[in-house]
Design a protein around this motif. Sequence first.
Motif, short mmCIF file in Angstrom:
data_model
loop_
_atom_site.label_atom_id
_atom_site.label_comp_id
_atom_site.label_asym_id
_atom_site.label_seq_id
_atom_site.Cartn_x
_atom_site.Cartn_y
_atom_site.Cartn_z
N CYS A 156 -3.63 0.03 -21.95
CA CYS A 156 -2.94 -1.13 -22.54
C CYS A 156 -3.91 -2.25 -22.89
O CYS A 156 -3.60 -3.10 -23.72
N LYS A 157 -5.07 -2.26 -22.26
CA LYS A 157 -6.03 -3.35 -22.45
C LYS A 157 -6.86 -3.12 -23.71
O LYS A 157 -7.16 -2.00 -24.08
N ARG A 158 -7.25 -4.22 -24.35
CA ARG A 158 -8.05 -4.14 -25.56
C ARG A 158 -9.53 -4.03 -25.22
O ARG A 158 -10.01 -4.66 -24.29
N ASP A 217 -4.81 -9.63 -21.09
CA ASP A 217 -5.08 -8.20 -20.91
C ASP A 217 -5.34 -7.84 -19.46
O ASP A 217 -5.07 -6.71 -19.04
N ALA A 218 -5.88 -8.77 -18.68
CA ALA A 218 -6.19 -8.48 -17.28
C ALA A 218 -4.92 -8.28 -16.46
O ALA A 218 -4.94 -7.58 -15.44
N THR A 219 -3.81 -8.86 -16.90
CA THR A 219 -2.55 -8.71 -16.16
C THR A 219 -1.81 -7.44 -16.54
O THR A 219 -0.84 -7.08 -15.88
N LEU A 220 -2.21 -6.75 -17.60
CA LEU A 220 -1.54 -5.52 -18.02
C LEU A 220 -1.82 -4.40 -17.02
O LEU A 220 -2.90 -4.34 -16.43
N PRO A 221 -0.86 -3.48 -16.83
CA PRO A 221 -0.98 -2.51 -15.74
C PRO A 221 -2.03 -1.42 -15.95
O PRO A 221 -2.79 -1.12 -15.04
N ARG A 224 -10.77 -16.00 -24.41
CA ARG A 224 -10.50 -16.09 -22.97
C ARG A 224 -9.01 -15.87 -22.69
O ARG A 224 -8.64 -15.17 -21.74
N THR A 225 -8.15 -16.43 -23.53
CA THR A 225 -6.71 -16.25 -23.37
C THR A 225 -6.34 -14.77 -23.51
O THR A 225 -5.56 -14.24 -22.71
#
Length: 139
Positions: free
Chosen positions: A77-79, A69-73, A63-64
Amino acid sequence: MDVIPEIRRLHFVEHVTISDLAKQFKLSRPTIRKHLKTVEEPVYPTRQHQPYLKLGAFIEQLRTWLETDATLPGKKCKRTAQRLYECLQAEGYVGGYSAVQRYVKAWKASRSASPSIKQAFVPLLFPAGVVVNFFRTHK
């Protein structure tokens, strides 16, 4: 689809053999025999909640990571769920990929249920009697 009544009708009324029924419905002969003994279609229970047995200890970490990752632009960039699974394995997770994939999918669905800032609706109506002049120039 009402397969069982059709199998029963063909066998008992039209006297079609079990082998021919198996070929026609693409089922095995034991399955045809089982359907001949039953009257109505079986009802299988569905699970409302999928338990995460092996993933349980790693849910907070996952969850962390998802919230970070949700805040990455950008999307690059997200996994992905596969990459998250590999990171969990490095942390000591011994479960399967499908449990991680189901959790990520459920987490994303729960986040999309609430509107984000981009999805918020801002009405462009003004109270009655108020005149708004955006084009007035000051001298």
